[in-house]
Structures are given as C-alpha cells and as structure tokens.
Design an enzyme around this catalytic site. Structure first.
Site, PDB file in Angstrom:
ATOM      1  N   ASP A  19     -42.636 -47.128  30.941  1.00 40.52           N
ATOM      2  CA  ASP A  19     -41.717 -46.740  32.020  1.00 40.52           C
ATOM      3  C   ASP A  19     -42.254 -47.342  33.326  1.00 40.52           C
ATOM      4  O   ASP A  19     -42.014 -48.513  33.604  1.00 40.52           O
ATOM      5  CB  ASP A  19     -41.642 -45.207  32.030  1.00 40.52           C
ATOM      6  CG  ASP A  19     -40.594 -44.658  32.953  1.00 40.52           C
ATOM      7  OD1 ASP A  19     -39.547 -45.298  33.122  1.00 40.52           O
ATOM      8  OD2 ASP A  19     -40.800 -43.563  33.507  1.00 40.52           O
TER       9      ASP A  19
ATOM     10  N   GLU B 200     -47.530 -48.329  21.924  1.00 43.46           N
ATOM     11  CA  GLU B 200     -46.894 -47.349  22.805  1.00 43.46           C
ATOM     12  C   GLU B 200     -45.441 -47.135  22.407  1.00 43.46           C
ATOM     13  O   GLU B 200     -44.770 -48.068  21.972  1.00 43.46           O
ATOM     14  CB  GLU B 200     -46.923 -47.869  24.255  1.00 43.46           C
ATOM     15  CG  GLU B 200     -48.060 -47.305  25.093  1.00 43.46           C
ATOM     16  CD  GLU B 200     -47.838 -45.855  25.528  1.00 43.46           C
ATOM     17  OE1 GLU B 200     -47.020 -45.146  24.909  1.00 43.46           O
ATOM     18  OE2 GLU B 200     -48.499 -45.448  26.489  1.00 43.46           O
TER      19      GLU B 200
HETATM   20  P1  5GP Z   1     -45.336 -44.580  32.313  1.00 43.25           P
HETATM   21  O1  5GP Z   1     -46.772 -44.242  32.539  1.00 43.25           O
HETATM   22  O2  5GP Z   1     -45.105 -45.986  31.813  1.00 43.25           O
HETATM   23  O3  5GP Z   1     -44.479 -44.271  33.507  1.00 43.25           O
HETATM   24  O4  5GP Z   1     -44.785 -43.582  31.234  1.00 43.25           O
HETATM   25  C1  5GP Z   1     -45.229 -43.647  29.962  1.00 43.25           C
HETATM   26  C2  5GP Z   1     -44.991 -42.363  29.207  1.00 43.25           C
HETATM   27  O5  5GP Z   1     -43.997 -41.509  29.796  1.00 43.25           O
HETATM   28  C3  5GP Z   1     -44.456 -42.729  27.846  1.00 43.25           C
HETATM   29  O6  5GP Z   1     -45.500 -43.022  26.952  1.00 43.25           O
HETATM   30  C4  5GP Z   1     -43.668 -41.489  27.497  1.00 43.25           C
HETATM   31  O7  5GP Z   1     -44.538 -40.537  26.924  1.00 43.25           O
HETATM   32  C5  5GP Z   1     -43.136 -40.994  28.812  1.00 43.25           C
HETATM   33  N1  5GP Z   1     -41.760 -41.488  29.038  1.00 43.25           N
HETATM   34  C6  5GP Z   1     -41.378 -42.494  29.866  1.00 43.25           C
HETATM   35  N2  5GP Z   1     -40.047 -42.687  29.815  1.00 43.25           N
HETATM   36  C7  5GP Z   1     -39.574 -41.767  28.933  1.00 43.25           C
HETATM   37  C8  5GP Z   1     -38.237 -41.448  28.443  1.00 43.25           C
HETATM   38  O8  5GP Z   1     -37.215 -42.049  28.797  1.00 43.25           O
HETATM   39  N3  5GP Z   1     -38.154 -40.439  27.528  1.00 43.25           N
HETATM   40  C9  5GP Z   1     -39.253 -39.735  27.101  1.00 43.25           C
HETATM   41  N4  5GP Z   1     -39.035 -38.772  26.198  1.00 43.25           N
HETATM   42  N5  5GP Z   1     -40.510 -40.010  27.537  1.00 43.25           N
HETATM   43  C10 5GP Z   1     -40.665 -41.018  28.441  1.00 43.25           C
HETATM   44 MG    MG Z   2     -46.460 -42.604  25.287  1.00 43.81          MG
END
Ligand code: 5GP
Ligand code: MG
Length: 180
Positions: free
Chosen positions: A108, A104
């Site tokens: 986040d 990954e």
């Molecule tokens: P989660 O499901 O863990 O909240 O988010 C995962 C996905 O959200 C990551 O694989 C990524 O694609 C996107 N994402 C989360 N944080 C960021 C960030 O700070 N910048 C960007 N560009 N994408 C993020």
């Molecule tokens: Mg991703």
C-alpha cells in the site's frame, strides 16, 4: 446482480475473481523460477495476510534449494516521528548470504516493506527481492520496487485472498472491494 459480501458492518463487492488471481500467481512464480534458478532462495512470508499467497505461490516454485520462513510485523501506536513503531517478530532463519524473496499480500504505502528491508539489511543477505500479490501504485509513498508484482489495484480497501477486515474475509478466494 453484483456479488457482495457483508463483513461486520461493511459491504464489499466482488472485484477480481479467483481464476484471474491464480493466473497472476502462476506468472509471478514463472518469473521467480527463471530469475532465482541458481539462488537457493529463502522465501520470507509476512504473516498474517500473506499466508494464502505464500501457499499458492510456493506450490508453483520449482527452484532447487527453496526454503520458506514466516515473520510477522507488529505495529504499535507510539511516540516515533511517524506516530508508529514497528517490530519484526519471528525471524529465526539465517539470512546472511541468502537470496531472500519477501512474500507480501499487498503493498500500500510501502512503509511496512521499507521497515522490513531496513531490518533485513542488518542481517547481510546476498540480495533481497519483493514479491507482492497486489499493489496500489497510487498509494506508494516510499522508494520501493516490487520486483515480482501480481495485480495493480485502485486505491481502495480490499478483502479476500488472505486480506481481512477486522479479522474477517481472509478465506475468500476472490478479491472484494469496500462499497460502504
Ligand atoms: P503498507 O505498509 O504498504 O502501507 O501496508 C501494508 C499492509 O497494510 C499490508 O501488508 C496489509 O496488511 C495492510 N493493507 C494495505 N492495504 C490493504 C487493503 O486494501 N486491505 C487490507 N485488508 N489490508 C491492507
Ligand atoms: Mg501484509
């Protein structure tokens, strides 16, 4: 002066230089090389964001029997309790009995990974590990352990190194954080 980039309407400031990220990638690779030595691992890269980390990481992986496959997580605004419906696309590789390393870009909230882990479980892997280049400890809301973690970040939006802002910024070798 701080190095900045403008993407669409937003300005981003340099926060981690490429060399430091490269070092983190090599450290993660060493950990995986050690722990996965006899596992013939399948690296499952989560597109689009992980394309660059996958490429950088896999060049440093020396484990015999290593294979790589690519999947995509599609999110739809839907009527589920969380307001979001996810779908795993592109999984054609056999998972049963394999040691899988999810690759990954960034973790986040952990909700994407929680979904992916649930789907993979149904395919009866031998075990599943998680490698993430970046993670935001303060944002994590799911009970997930990043087994091979690159660099911990503040809870801010970042771009570069595969990560985009509305399609732009993926090609930047350094990491940038949103200013305004
Ligand atoms: P989660 O499901 O863990 O909240 O988010 C995962 C996905 O959200 C990551 O694989 C990524 O694609 C996107 N994402 C989360 N944080 C960021 C960030 O700070 N910048 C960007 N560009 N994408 C993020
Ligand atoms: Mg991703």
């Amino acid at each position: 002066m701080d190095k900045t980039v403008k993407l669409h309407d937003k300005t981003f400031r340099l926060c981690i230089e490429a060399e430091e990220i490269d070092r983190a990638v090599r450290r993660v690779a060493r950990e995986i090389n050690r722990e996965m030595a006899n596992e013939r691992p399948l690296f499952l890269s989560v597109l689009n964001g992980a394309f660059m980390f996958t490429s950088d990481l896999l060049k440093e992986i020396t484990v015999e029997g290593t294979t790589v496959a690519f999947v995509r997580l599609a999110s739809y605004a839907g009527l589920s309790p969380t307001g979001e419906v996810k779908e795993l696309l592109g999984l054609t590789e056999g998972i049963a009995g394999r040691s899988v390393v999810i690759v990954e870009d960034i973790v986040d909230t952990g909700s994407s990974l929680a979904y992916l882990l649930k789907v993979l479980e149904g395919h009866r892997p031998r075990r599943v590990k998680i490698a993430a280049l970046f993670y935001k400890p303060a944002a994590l809301t799911r009970d997930i352990t990043v087994d091979y973690a690159g660099i911990a970040l503040e809870n801010d939006f970042v771009v570069g190194r595969g990560l985009d802002y509305d399609g732009l910024g993926r090609n930047l070798p350094d990491l940038y954080t949103l200013v305004s």
